[in-house]
Design a protein around this motif. Structure first.
Motif, PDB file in Angstrom:
ATOM      1  N   ARG A 269      -3.255   6.072  -4.728  1.00 32.75           N
ATOM      2  CA  ARG A 269      -2.014   5.585  -4.064  1.00 32.75           C
ATOM      3  C   ARG A 269      -1.573   6.747  -3.213  1.00 32.75           C
ATOM      4  O   ARG A 269      -1.372   7.734  -3.656  1.00 32.75           O
ATOM      5  CB  ARG A 269      -0.859   5.164  -4.797  1.00 32.75           C
ATOM      6  CG  ARG A 269       0.232   4.493  -3.893  1.00 32.75           C
ATOM      7  CD  ARG A 269       1.525   4.314  -4.957  1.00 32.75           C
ATOM      8  NE  ARG A 269       1.272   3.823  -6.163  1.00 32.75           N
ATOM      9  CZ  ARG A 269       1.660   2.277  -6.090  1.00 32.75           C
ATOM     10  NH1 ARG A 269       2.307   1.755  -5.313  1.00 32.75           N
ATOM     11  NH2 ARG A 269       1.306   1.502  -7.165  1.00 32.75           N
ATOM     12  N   GLY A 313       4.269   0.498   4.290  1.00 29.55           N
ATOM     13  CA  GLY A 313       3.895   1.853   4.664  1.00 29.55           C
ATOM     14  C   GLY A 313       3.135   2.584   3.810  1.00 29.55           C
ATOM     15  O   GLY A 313       2.684   3.501   4.205  1.00 29.55           O
ATOM     16  N   GLU A 314       2.971   2.250   2.428  1.00 30.98           N
ATOM     17  CA  GLU A 314       2.224   2.884   1.376  1.00 30.98           C
ATOM     18  C   GLU A 314       0.728   2.497   1.517  1.00 30.98           C
ATOM     19  O   GLU A 314       0.499   1.278   2.062  1.00 30.98           O
ATOM     20  CB  GLU A 314       2.683   2.739   0.047  1.00 30.98           C
ATOM     21  CG  GLU A 314       3.964   3.425  -0.354  1.00 30.98           C
ATOM     22  CD  GLU A 314       4.249   3.509  -1.927  1.00 30.98           C
ATOM     23  OE1 GLU A 314       4.962   4.436  -2.429  1.00 30.98           O
ATOM     24  OE2 GLU A 314       3.941   2.475  -2.755  1.00 30.98           O
ATOM     25  N   VAL A 315      -0.091   3.401   1.286  1.00 35.57           N
ATOM     26  CA  VAL A 315      -1.625   3.216   1.411  1.00 35.57           C
ATOM     27  C   VAL A 315      -2.323   3.264   0.090  1.00 35.57           C
ATOM     28  O   VAL A 315      -2.176   4.177  -0.847  1.00 35.57           O
ATOM     29  CB  VAL A 315      -2.360   4.289   2.224  1.00 35.57           C
ATOM     30  CG1 VAL A 315      -3.701   3.853   2.352  1.00 35.57           C
ATOM     31  CG2 VAL A 315      -1.797   3.942   3.586  1.00 35.57           C
ATOM     32  N   ALA A 344      -3.897  11.780   5.109  1.00 38.47           N
ATOM     33  CA  ALA A 344      -2.471  10.984   5.480  1.00 38.47           C
ATOM     34  C   ALA A 344      -1.453  11.916   5.940  1.00 38.47           C
ATOM     35  O   ALA A 344      -0.333  11.264   6.562  1.00 38.47           O
ATOM     36  CB  ALA A 344      -2.055  10.582   4.159  1.00 38.47           C
ATOM     37  N   ALA A 349      -0.732   7.756   8.019  1.00 34.77           N
ATOM     38  CA  ALA A 349      -1.450   7.103   6.990  1.00 34.77           C
ATOM     39  C   ALA A 349      -2.170   5.979   7.613  1.00 34.77           C
ATOM     40  O   ALA A 349      -2.439   4.713   6.882  1.00 34.77           O
ATOM     41  CB  ALA A 349      -0.617   6.886   5.749  1.00 34.77           C
ATOM     42  N   PRO A 351      -4.975   3.410   8.138  1.00 29.77           N
ATOM     43  CA  PRO A 351      -6.360   3.124   7.178  1.00 29.77           C
ATOM     44  C   PRO A 351      -7.583   3.714   7.808  1.00 29.77           C
ATOM     45  O   PRO A 351      -8.587   4.345   7.196  1.00 29.77           O
ATOM     46  CB  PRO A 351      -6.249   1.755   6.912  1.00 29.77           C
ATOM     47  CG  PRO A 351      -4.972   1.185   6.882  1.00 29.77           C
ATOM     48  CD  PRO A 351      -4.400   2.219   8.068  1.00 29.77           C
ATOM     49  N   ARG A 380      -3.175  -0.471   3.756  1.00 24.06           N
ATOM     50  CA  ARG A 380      -1.775  -0.233   4.171  1.00 24.06           C
ATOM     51  C   ARG A 380      -0.854  -1.429   4.057  1.00 24.06           C
ATOM     52  O   ARG A 380      -1.167  -2.393   4.698  1.00 24.06           O
ATOM     53  CB  ARG A 380      -1.316   0.764   5.197  1.00 24.06           C
ATOM     54  CG  ARG A 380      -0.043   0.990   5.507  1.00 24.06           C
ATOM     55  CD  ARG A 380      -0.067   2.135   6.698  1.00 24.06           C
ATOM     56  NE  ARG A 380      -0.173   1.048   7.925  1.00 24.06           N
ATOM     57  CZ  ARG A 380      -0.406   1.434   9.148  1.00 24.06           C
ATOM     58  NH1 ARG A 380      -0.607   2.675   9.415  1.00 24.06           N
ATOM     59  NH2 ARG A 380      -0.641   0.492  10.114  1.00 24.06           N
ATOM     60  N   ASN A 381       0.099  -1.518   3.122  1.00 24.05           N
ATOM     61  CA  ASN A 381       1.169  -2.448   3.206  1.00 24.05           C
ATOM     62  C   ASN A 381       1.940  -2.507   4.697  1.00 24.05           C
ATOM     63  O   ASN A 381       2.887  -1.714   4.774  1.00 24.05           O
ATOM     64  CB  ASN A 381       2.122  -2.684   2.111  1.00 24.05           C
ATOM     65  CG  ASN A 381       2.785  -3.782   1.925  1.00 24.05           C
ATOM     66  OD1 ASN A 381       2.841  -4.727   2.747  1.00 24.05           O
ATOM     67  ND2 ASN A 381       3.569  -3.941   0.737  1.00 24.05           N
ATOM     68  N   ASP A 382       1.815  -3.590   5.504  1.00 24.02           N
ATOM     69  CA  ASP A 382       2.640  -3.476   6.674  1.00 24.02           C
ATOM     70  C   ASP A 382       3.586  -4.893   6.512  1.00 24.02           C
ATOM     71  O   ASP A 382       3.915  -5.049   7.483  1.00 24.02           O
ATOM     72  CB  ASP A 382       1.696  -3.807   8.033  1.00 24.02           C
ATOM     73  CG  ASP A 382       1.048  -2.394   8.249  1.00 24.02           C
ATOM     74  OD1 ASP A 382       1.296  -1.438   7.636  1.00 24.02           O
ATOM     75  OD2 ASP A 382       0.135  -2.401   9.242  1.00 24.02           O
TER      76      ASP A 382
END
Length: 401
Positions: A269, A313-315, A344, A349, A351, A380-382
């Motif tokens: 993560r 926003g996290e990958v 990152a 970040a 992908p 990545r959570n968008d």
């Protein structure tokens, strides 16, 4: 962008200069031989060197210039040049015949080489199409998750080998598989095809990751039995011994992560470090993985692990062990967490940027020589943030007067 454009212009200019030199080299060779023949004070014969000009032309520019230049060289050989040109008629005729023989041989050889090159290009095009159909390119976004994947094969000429990944948007959430078949290169493609085909169906049909894993296990055993029958040509052939490491991942609507691991490396993560805020790569380790698929029968209830939510926003980066096992010339291992953190930094970040950076760093670390296949998948959570708690709306009363 300016530097990239300048670099591209430099490369294009260098290519044009090289093509111009290759095109002019046979003519320069002819001029040099003729000038040497005319200027030689010793009466030596240098016109025999004209026979090399058609071969140079065929090797560098093609058959048409070879024939034209060869005919010109043959005529030059018949012209009495130099101090001995008027007395050595037999030598001039022999040189002319030698040049014509070289022209014919070069013409036939170049034609065969061109046909073989075209056939090789068609075979490569078919192979690339088949491999792209097997490991299909991922869409840039799926169910609110930005995606990017990449693969490096250890086998020369192969776009993929024993590594596999796939992402499916289902009614149960976004489901991902990352796997690594024992071995690498083209022999592992059949096993990859069997597993990917099974996952693409099971991801939609099965309500739990346990059901998906059992479908993958059955597909693997069926494929190994069929392969054993084909190789041994016997009805009682025993299944071949083979195994696959598999990581199944489910990203739920609120970003929750559910994982089922069979001997595969845990994902990383990309998250800001406490205090500094600099990006860092943290490996998930929610529990002990099962043995690789195919080595032992699955337990009655394979352990399913959960991890902290993937925040907006996290990958999350999934990978195979080709990166962890890669070494440089001195035997040093590839620092995958450092490469992920560096990827990152300054790229928001993205992908695709993460995948490109890590692949480039791995090739630089190994000098372009890979001992094993390597696959990388970044998500990545968008999605919009999901509130932890929605306060109830107070009921409104209506009073009648």
């Amino acid at each position: 962008m300016l530097l990239w454009g300048a670099d591209g212009m430099i490369r294009t200019g260098a290519q044009r200069c090289w093509r111009g030199l290759v095109f002019a080299l046979p003519g320069l060779w002819v001029l040099g031989v003729v000038a040497w023949e005319l200027a030689s004070p010793l009466g030596a014969r240098f016109l025999q060197l004209l026979a090399a000009a058609p071969a140079i032309a065929c090797a560098g520019t093609g058959r048409r210039q070879c024939v034209v230049l060869g005919g010109g060289c043959a005529l030059f050989a018949l012209v009495p040049l130099g101090p001995t040109g008027r007395t050595d008629g037999g030598g001039r005729l022999g040189t002319c015949c030698a040049i014509l023989a070289v022209v014919a041989a070069s013409y036939l050889t170049t034609g065969r080489s061109r046909r073989l090159t075209q056939e090789l290009e068609r075979v490569r095009e078919v192979a690339a199409t088949a491999q792209h159909a097997l490991l299909r390119p991922l869409p840039p976004r799926l169910d609110g998750i930005a995606l990017a994947g990449g693969h490096l094969s250890a086998s020369r000429g192969a776009l993929m080998g024993g590594d596999l990944y796939e992402v499916q948007a289902t009614a149960h959430g976004l489901r991902v598989v990352m796997g690594d078949v024992r071995g690498h290169g083209l022999p592992a493609l059949a096993t990859v095809a069997a597993l990917l085909g099974s996952f693409r169906e099971a991801a939609h049909d099965e309500s739990s990751l346990r059901g998906v894993l059992r479908r993958l296990e059955r597909a693997l055993h069926r494929h190994l039995r069929d392969r054993a029958r084909t190789e041994q040509a016997g009805a009682d052939a025993h299944p071949a011994e083979d195994f696959v490491t598999v990581l199944l991942l489910e990203v739920r609507e609120d970003g929750g992560l559910v994982l089922l691991n069979c001997g595969h490396p845990w994902p990383h993560r990309l998250t800001p470090a406490p205090g500094t805020g600099a990006p860092r790569a943290v490996a998930l380790a929610p529990g002990d993985p099962l043995p690789p698929l195919g080595m032992f029968p699955l337990p009655a209830e394979p352990p399913v692990h959960t991890a902290e939510r993937l925040l907006p926003g996290e990958v999350l980066v999934l990978h195979t062990d080709g990166a962890e096992d890669a070494r440089d010339a001195t035997g040093g291992f590839f620092p995958l967490p450092d490469a992920l953190a560096e990827a990152a930094r300054g790229t928001a970040a993205a992908p695709a940027a993460v995948v490109d950076h890590v692949q480039g760093a791995l090739l630089r670390h190994t000098g372009g020589v890979l001992a094993d296949d390597f696959a990388l998948l970044a998500l990545r959570n968008d999605r919009e943030p999901v509130p932890e708690h929605v306060p109830p709306v107070p009921a409104r009363s209506c009073l009648r007067g």
